[in-house]
Structure formats: structure tokens, C-alpha cells
Design a protein around this motif. Sequence first.
Motif, PDB file in Angstrom:
ATOM      1  N   HIS A 192       0.853  -1.184  -0.034  1.00  0.00           N
ATOM      2  CA  HIS A 192      -0.044   0.044   0.213  1.00  0.00           C
ATOM      3  C   HIS A 192       0.798   1.158   0.080  1.00  0.00           C
ATOM      4  N   LEU A 193       2.042   1.055   0.829  1.00  0.00           N
ATOM      5  CA  LEU A 193       3.043   2.407   0.631  1.00  0.00           C
ATOM      6  C   LEU A 193       3.242   2.714  -0.649  1.00  0.00           C
ATOM      7  N   ALA A 194       3.767   1.699  -1.115  1.00  0.00           N
ATOM      8  CA  ALA A 194       4.474   1.671  -2.587  1.00  0.00           C
ATOM      9  C   ALA A 194       3.253   2.170  -3.799  1.00  0.00           C
ATOM     10  N   LYS A 195       2.142   1.691  -3.497  1.00  0.00           N
ATOM     11  CA  LYS A 195       1.019   2.122  -4.393  1.00  0.00           C
ATOM     12  C   LYS A 195       0.692   3.510  -4.360  1.00  0.00           C
ATOM     13  N   SER A 196       0.729   4.023  -2.884  1.00  0.00           N
ATOM     14  CA  SER A 196       0.553   5.460  -2.620  1.00  0.00           C
ATOM     15  C   SER A 196       1.584   6.344  -2.930  1.00  0.00           C
ATOM     16  N   GLY A 197       2.594   5.857  -3.890  1.00  0.00           N
ATOM     17  CA  GLY A 197       3.593   6.788  -4.368  1.00  0.00           C
ATOM     18  C   GLY A 197       5.046   7.022  -3.453  1.00  0.00           C
ATOM     19  N   TYR A 198       5.221   6.379  -2.191  1.00  0.00           N
ATOM     20  CA  TYR A 198       6.141   6.527  -1.433  1.00  0.00           C
ATOM     21  C   TYR A 198       7.360   5.592  -1.935  1.00  0.00           C
ATOM     22  N   GLN A 199       8.401   6.100  -1.775  1.00  0.00           N
ATOM     23  CA  GLN A 199       9.786   5.282  -2.263  1.00  0.00           C
ATOM     24  C   GLN A 199       9.974   4.072  -0.916  1.00  0.00           C
ATOM     25  N   VAL A 200       9.911   2.913  -1.414  1.00  0.00           N
ATOM     26  CA  VAL A 200       9.809   1.842  -0.407  1.00  0.00           C
ATOM     27  C   VAL A 200      11.017   0.679  -0.529  1.00  0.00           C
ATOM     28  N   SER A 201      11.846   0.599   0.555  1.00  0.00           N
ATOM     29  CA  SER A 201      12.736  -0.372   0.472  1.00  0.00           C
ATOM     30  C   SER A 201      12.375  -1.362   1.580  1.00  0.00           C
ATOM     31  N   VAL A 202      12.199  -2.738   1.224  1.00  0.00           N
ATOM     32  CA  VAL A 202      11.826  -3.778   1.976  1.00  0.00           C
ATOM     33  C   VAL A 202      13.093  -4.896   2.325  1.00  0.00           C
ATOM     34  N   TYR A 203      12.762  -5.239   3.769  1.00  0.00           N
ATOM     35  CA  TYR A 203      13.573  -6.233   3.891  1.00  0.00           C
ATOM     36  C   TYR A 203      12.688  -7.484   4.591  1.00  0.00           C
ATOM     37  N   ASN A 204      13.239  -8.846   4.304  1.00  0.00           N
ATOM     38  CA  ASN A 204      12.419  -9.752   4.950  1.00  0.00           C
ATOM     39  C   ASN A 204      13.555 -10.811   5.487  1.00  0.00           C
ATOM     40  N   ARG A 205      13.504 -11.426   6.497  1.00  0.00           N
ATOM     41  CA  ARG A 205      14.377 -12.418   6.904  1.00  0.00           C
ATOM     42  C   ARG A 205      14.322 -13.627   5.896  1.00  0.00           C
ATOM     43  N   THR A 206      13.147 -13.796   5.170  1.00  0.00           N
ATOM     44  CA  THR A 206      13.142 -14.770   3.826  1.00  0.00           C
ATOM     45  C   THR A 206      13.406 -14.057   2.801  1.00  0.00           C
ATOM     46  N   ASN A 207      14.392 -13.930   2.164  1.00  0.00           N
ATOM     47  CA  ASN A 207      14.600 -12.940   1.071  1.00  0.00           C
ATOM     48  C   ASN A 207      13.752 -13.434  -0.051  1.00  0.00           C
ATOM     49  N   GLU A 208      13.300 -14.766  -0.246  1.00  0.00           N
ATOM     50  CA  GLU A 208      12.551 -14.967  -1.339  1.00  0.00           C
ATOM     51  C   GLU A 208      11.201 -14.248  -1.262  1.00  0.00           C
ATOM     52  N   LYS A 209      10.813 -13.896   0.038  1.00  0.00           N
ATOM     53  CA  LYS A 209       9.502 -13.152   0.207  1.00  0.00           C
ATOM     54  C   LYS A 209       9.736 -11.646  -0.337  1.00  0.00           C
ATOM     55  N   ALA A 210      10.713 -11.315  -0.124  1.00  0.00           N
ATOM     56  CA  ALA A 210      10.814  -9.776  -0.298  1.00  0.00           C
ATOM     57  C   ALA A 210      10.994  -9.744  -1.885  1.00  0.00           C
ATOM     58  N   LYS A 211      11.701 -10.778  -2.526  1.00  0.00           N
ATOM     59  CA  LYS A 211      11.731 -10.587  -3.931  1.00  0.00           C
ATOM     60  C   LYS A 211      10.257 -10.995  -4.459  1.00  0.00           C
ATOM     61  N   SER A 212       9.553 -11.617  -4.110  1.00  0.00           N
ATOM     62  CA  SER A 212       7.994 -12.132  -4.314  1.00  0.00           C
ATOM     63  C   SER A 212       7.477 -10.491  -4.260  1.00  0.00           C
ATOM     64  N   TRP A 213       7.603  -9.726  -3.172  1.00  0.00           N
ATOM     65  CA  TRP A 213       6.885  -8.358  -3.041  1.00  0.00           C
ATOM     66  C   TRP A 213       7.668  -7.712  -4.186  1.00  0.00           C
ATOM     67  N   GLN A 214       8.670  -7.629  -4.431  1.00  0.00           N
ATOM     68  CA  GLN A 214       9.379  -6.708  -5.356  1.00  0.00           C
ATOM     69  C   GLN A 214       8.549  -7.082  -6.975  1.00  0.00           C
ATOM     70  N   ASN A 215       8.243  -8.161  -7.055  1.00  0.00           N
ATOM     71  CA  ASN A 215       7.826  -8.539  -8.494  1.00  0.00           C
ATOM     72  C   ASN A 215       6.356  -8.102  -8.724  1.00  0.00           C
ATOM     73  N   ASN A 216       5.618  -7.683  -7.400  1.00  0.00           N
ATOM     74  CA  ASN A 216       4.300  -7.317  -7.536  1.00  0.00           C
ATOM     75  C   ASN A 216       4.177  -5.760  -7.240  1.00  0.00           C
ATOM     76  N   TYR A 217       5.310  -5.230  -6.529  1.00  0.00           N
ATOM     77  CA  TYR A 217       5.105  -3.711  -6.402  1.00  0.00           C
ATOM     78  C   TYR A 217       6.498  -3.097  -6.639  1.00  0.00           C
ATOM     79  N   THR A 218       6.283  -1.630  -6.851  1.00  0.00           N
ATOM     80  CA  THR A 218       7.584  -1.018  -7.083  1.00  0.00           C
ATOM     81  C   THR A 218       8.465  -0.687  -5.862  1.00  0.00           C
ATOM     82  N   GLY A 219       9.713  -0.959  -5.841  1.00  0.00           N
ATOM     83  CA  GLY A 219      10.418  -0.949  -4.538  1.00  0.00           C
ATOM     84  C   GLY A 219      11.767  -1.516  -4.572  1.00  0.00           C
TER      85      GLY A 219
END
Length: 281
Positions: free
Chosen positions: A8-35
Motif C-alpha cells: 500500500h505504501l508503494a502504491k501510494s507513491g512512497y519510495q519503499v525499500s523492504v527487508y524480510n528474513r526470508t529473502n524470497e518473500k522480499a523478492k516476491s514483493w518486488q515482483n508485485n510492487y515498485t520498490g
Amino acid sequence: MGYPMAGHLAKSGYQVSVYNRTNEKAKSWQNNYTGDVALTPKEAALHCEIVFVCVGNDDDVREVVLGENGALAGMSKNSILVDHTTASAELARELNQYCQQKHIGFIDAPVSGGQAGAENGVLTVMCGGEESYFDKISPVLSAYARFSQLMGDVGSGQLSKMVNQICFTNVVQGLAEGLNFAQKAGLNTDKLIETISKGAAGSWQMDNRGKTMCANEFDFGFAVDWVRKDLAIAFAEAEKIGADLSVTKILDGYYEEIQAMGGNRWDTSSLIARLKTNKSE
């Protein structure tokens, strides 16, 4: 929950950087959102004005916030750390001390609304901290929350979340007993829920969980394992302040029975399952 919240932050136009302890989940997020995807919490926090944390418990928060590669190590002076984890008020005060040493703001901000609330952007956020920090984060919170409130000093958000968990578990048990009674009595539960939800018995739980409880559907929502974690935090706080949670402790025992039935990941509305199992003809 952090996955859709960051979305939701990314879709609202914020510049987002994400970290997840399971990196695959973070990469999955990046496939769906801009960040951006970071390999450490420190990297994710670099150059950020606001850093949001949403993990499991006190130890998880310490793991991603403190230490050489923790978020605080990457945060700049005058930035703000917001912890959405349901954790202890003691941890909130501990984190605030670390933040003060680095001239970083801190808000403890547990949420209510569950996975569905996070996905739909309609969470309720209970905050503790300085008003100036709350005022800065409020517009950002609106990306995934329909309501946020500053409850008081640091720790007040977590204390408010404890009250929330105490209240809703007691409501669920009352709803479970009532609906189980209705089914035993042969009532049309769809009509019943439609009718009594308009009166004094109405609640969010009835509106959103009543029909699924009657249908024995629990494969969704806020897991029993997590509510027992939350209640344990409330029980520990109650010991400190001398609050009586005797009925809630009984309900915690009921949830323990649900776990023994294999319902660790069932929604908290599964309290009705033990009634049907224990009282079946």
C-alpha cells in the motif's frame, strides 16, 4: 501483514525499500510492487525518513532493529522508527531509549484488523510516543489504515493492543456459545445473524465471522498461535499492574484445546469448534 502494508505504501507513491528474513518473500514483493529489496535491515533503513517494522514478537523485533546490521544502525538522525509488531510495552520503552541515544524518533504502533485489514488497507493503529512524531507519520499510516490514534506516551500503543485482544477474545467466546446454541436449537443461523447483528449483540466478529463459524470454516484470519502469544503478553502486564484477567485466562485455556485439536493456524473464531466437539451428541 507487512507484505500488503508495504504494498500500500508503494502504491501510494512512497519510495519503499523492504527487508524480510526470508529473502524470497522480499523478492516476491518486488515482483508485485515498485520498490527496492535490501539484504539487511540496516540496508533497508538507509536514507529513510520513516522505518516500519512488523514481525512476530519481542525477540524478532530486537533481531531486526538492534545490532550491527539492525535497522537502527542504518537510520539517520531525526528519522522515525515505527514498530507495528504486537509486543510488550517494556520492549517499546527499551527501543525508545535506544532511539533517543541516536536522536531518532520512536512510535510503538500495533495494529488491529488482521490479514484482511492489511490487504484491504483498513487497519486500526494504536500509537504510543511523542505527538510530533505521530503527526509526521499519520499521513503515511493512512496508506493502509482507516484510523490511527495517539494513545499516550511510548508503550501506550502496546497497552491498548492488549486491551483489544482481551476484549475481542471474550466477544468471540460469547459469539461461539450463542451460535452453537442456535444450531442446537435448529434456528436458521443466516437469518439469526442478519437480525441480531442489528441490535445490542452486534459486533465486528458477528459481521465477519458469524457465518464462517457456523460453517466450521477457520482456514484464514488471525491464527490461534498468535492470539495466545498476544494474550501471554497481556497476562504478564496484568501481573505487573494488578489487573484481573481471570475470564481471559479461561479463554486462553480454550485456545490451548484448539491447538491440541490441530488448530494452531486456525482463525481465532475456531473457539466454536471445541463446543461442537465437546458437546456433540
